[in-house]
Design an enzyme around this catalytic site. Structure first.
Site, PDB file in Angstrom:
ATOM      1  N   GLN A 104       0.680  -0.716  -0.068  1.00 17.10           N
ATOM      2  CA  GLN A 104      -0.340  -0.129   0.081  1.00 17.10           C
ATOM      3  C   GLN A 104       0.922   0.852   0.372  1.00 17.10           C
ATOM      4  O   GLN A 104       1.160   1.448   0.574  1.00 17.10           O
ATOM      5  CB  GLN A 104      -0.459   0.327   0.883  1.00 17.10           C
ATOM      6  CG  GLN A 104      -1.446   1.693   0.425  1.00 17.10           C
ATOM      7  CD  GLN A 104      -0.966   1.701   1.041  1.00 17.10           C
ATOM      8  OE1 GLN A 104      -0.806   1.386   1.564  1.00 17.10           O
ATOM      9  NE2 GLN A 104      -0.483   1.983   0.320  1.00 17.10           N
ATOM     10  N   ILE A 143      -1.688   5.394  -0.762  1.00 17.34           N
ATOM     11  CA  ILE A 143      -0.752   5.412   0.066  1.00 17.34           C
ATOM     12  C   ILE A 143      -0.221   4.382   0.918  1.00 17.34           C
ATOM     13  O   ILE A 143      -1.166   4.533   1.950  1.00 17.34           O
ATOM     14  CB  ILE A 143      -0.817   6.767   0.323  1.00 17.34           C
ATOM     15  CG1 ILE A 143      -1.357   7.609   0.892  1.00 17.34           C
ATOM     16  CG2 ILE A 143      -0.418   8.111  -1.123  1.00 17.34           C
ATOM     17  CD1 ILE A 143      -1.536   8.912   1.441  1.00 17.34           C
ATOM     18  N   ASP A 144       0.312   4.495   1.429  1.00 18.14           N
ATOM     19  CA  ASP A 144       1.465   3.915   2.257  1.00 18.14           C
ATOM     20  C   ASP A 144       0.262   3.659   3.763  1.00 18.14           C
ATOM     21  O   ASP A 144       0.240   5.277   4.302  1.00 18.14           O
ATOM     22  CB  ASP A 144       2.777   4.187   3.095  1.00 18.14           C
ATOM     23  CG  ASP A 144       3.367   3.156   1.786  1.00 18.14           C
ATOM     24  OD1 ASP A 144       3.017   1.932   0.884  1.00 18.14           O
ATOM     25  OD2 ASP A 144       4.902   3.643   1.168  1.00 18.14           O
ATOM     26  N   LYS A 145       0.535   2.935   4.907  1.00 19.48           N
ATOM     27  CA  LYS A 145      -0.360   3.199   5.934  1.00 19.48           C
ATOM     28  C   LYS A 145       0.317   4.500   7.071  1.00 19.48           C
ATOM     29  O   LYS A 145      -0.172   5.447   7.855  1.00 19.48           O
ATOM     30  CB  LYS A 145      -0.502   2.035   7.378  1.00 19.48           C
ATOM     31  CG  LYS A 145      -0.625   2.446   8.600  1.00 19.48           C
ATOM     32  CD  LYS A 145      -0.828   0.949   9.455  1.00 19.48           C
ATOM     33  CE  LYS A 145      -0.605   1.036  10.410  1.00 19.48           C
ATOM     34  NZ  LYS A 145      -0.238   0.294  11.751  1.00 19.48           N
TER      35      LYS A 145
END
Length: 355
Positions: free
Chosen positions: A18, A162-164
């Protein structure tokens, strides 16, 4: 639901993901030994129930149809023993998505789309053990009274990721047509995406272009890496420019030309400047500066202020799928990163690190 999955047009980003750009296989078919030459769109329509040729063609245009692991156009002719796959930018949902009352910072919304400012720590899509408490669950709550929006229908929803632990802007499509239109923009790299990051050291030159195929790290499957073999991984380009010299660290602007999983994190590490407090890529160690106890404590204090990788998706630009208007949004750097930058700035000035 098979025909709906073909509408999950993707950002070939996502940071997110992610993270940004990882693809997941949803369907796979192996052509028989006696397979006659047949267009891949016709091949898939005959195997996916209730699918339409137009849906398959849209998926192919967005790079979601692969033959033997490589994207093909809808006029590709399937040959005996070809492996035909349909891939998307998220895993298949194993469970129904239920609404959860999670606050959303909505930057913009109209009948076609929604732009949201995601906080760090919020997972985007359910999966890998995160089946609740995600941005998708929050969207289900937001749209709970909208009869035209089904959060379980992949023909609408998040267009990229987008990343966590990355904060910043994401666009959500509220109709199938909007998702198709926006998905093509991300695939064709016509969107504008810029990030702000805090990295170890000061890049030289101050402005640069990083190019290097990104793939899964063969030594650590939890990491992505720049591939030494140019035939491996996916093409990736990041442009960076120095915003502020902080002595042993710096604030940089990164513009994505492509969108691969962990792209900025991997590329900045590749040139020797990992993001501060990025545990997955070594940025949670003290990589520049003194070895004194006081300096070590200073760095630990900075990490406590910003307990995640220092990366924020600050700007997002695209063409509105209905009106054709050029849309541009900007999100201020969040408080945790701002506090850490200010602390570094104070330290830098006290030590006269910029001369």
């Amino acid at each position: 639901m098979e025909e709906e999955f073909l509408d999950e047009l993707n950002d070939s980003e996502d940071e997110s993901i992610q993270g940004d750009g990882e693809m997941y296989e949803h369907f796979r078919f192996v052509a028989d030994k006696g397979q006659q030459l047949l267009r891949v769109d016709k091949f898939l329509v005959s195997r996916l129930e209730k699918s339409s040729r137009n849906r398959v063609q849209q998926a192919a245009d967005a790079g979601c149809v692969l033959v033997n692991g490589k994207p093909v156009k809808s006029n590709y002719r399937v040959k005996p023993l070809d492996i035909v796959s349909v891939v998307m930018d998220r895993p298949r949902y194993e469970l129904e998505i239920f609404p959860e009352d999670i606050p959303l910072d909505i930057v913009y919304e109209d009948s076609e789309l929604l732009v949201v400012n995601k906080p760090a720590g919020l997972v985007v899509h359910p999966g890998h053990g995160n089946y609740s408490g995600t941005l998708v669950n929050a969207l289900a709550w937001h749209f709970r009274d909208n009869p035209d929006y089904d959060v379980n229908d992949p023909r609408m929803g998040l267009v990229h990721r987008i990343d966590k632990d990355t904060s910043g802007l994401l666009v959500v499509a509220k109709t199938p047509d909007a998702k198709t239109h926006l998905g093509k923009q991300f695939f064709n790299k016509t969107t504008r995406r810029e990030y702000v990051a805090v990295v170890w050291g000061v890049p030289q030159p101050a402005d640069g272009r990083i190019e290097g195929n990104i793939g899964r790290n063969p030594k650590d499957r939890m990491q992505m890496a720049v591939m030494e073999d140019p035939s491996m991984g996916k093409h990736a380009v990041t442009h960076y420019s120095l915003i502020e010299n902080l002595g042993y660290a710096s604030v940089v602007r990164c513009r994505l030309e492509t969108g691969r999983t962990h792209q900025i994190r991997v590329h900045m590490r590749h040139i020797g400047h990992p993001l501060l407090n990025d545990a997955r890529y070594g940025g949670d160690e003290v990589l520049r500066g003194e070895r004194s106890a006081s300096y070590m404590q200073f760095v630990r204090n900075c990490f406590e202020l910003c307990p995640r990788q220092a990366l924020h998706a600050r700007t997002l630009g695209f063409v509105h799928p209905e009106t054709g208007e050029e849309m541009f949004f900007e999100s201020p750097v969040p408080a945790d990163m701002t506090a850490m930058i200010e602390k570094w700035r104070t330290y830098c000035e006290a030590k006269n690190l910029r001369g």
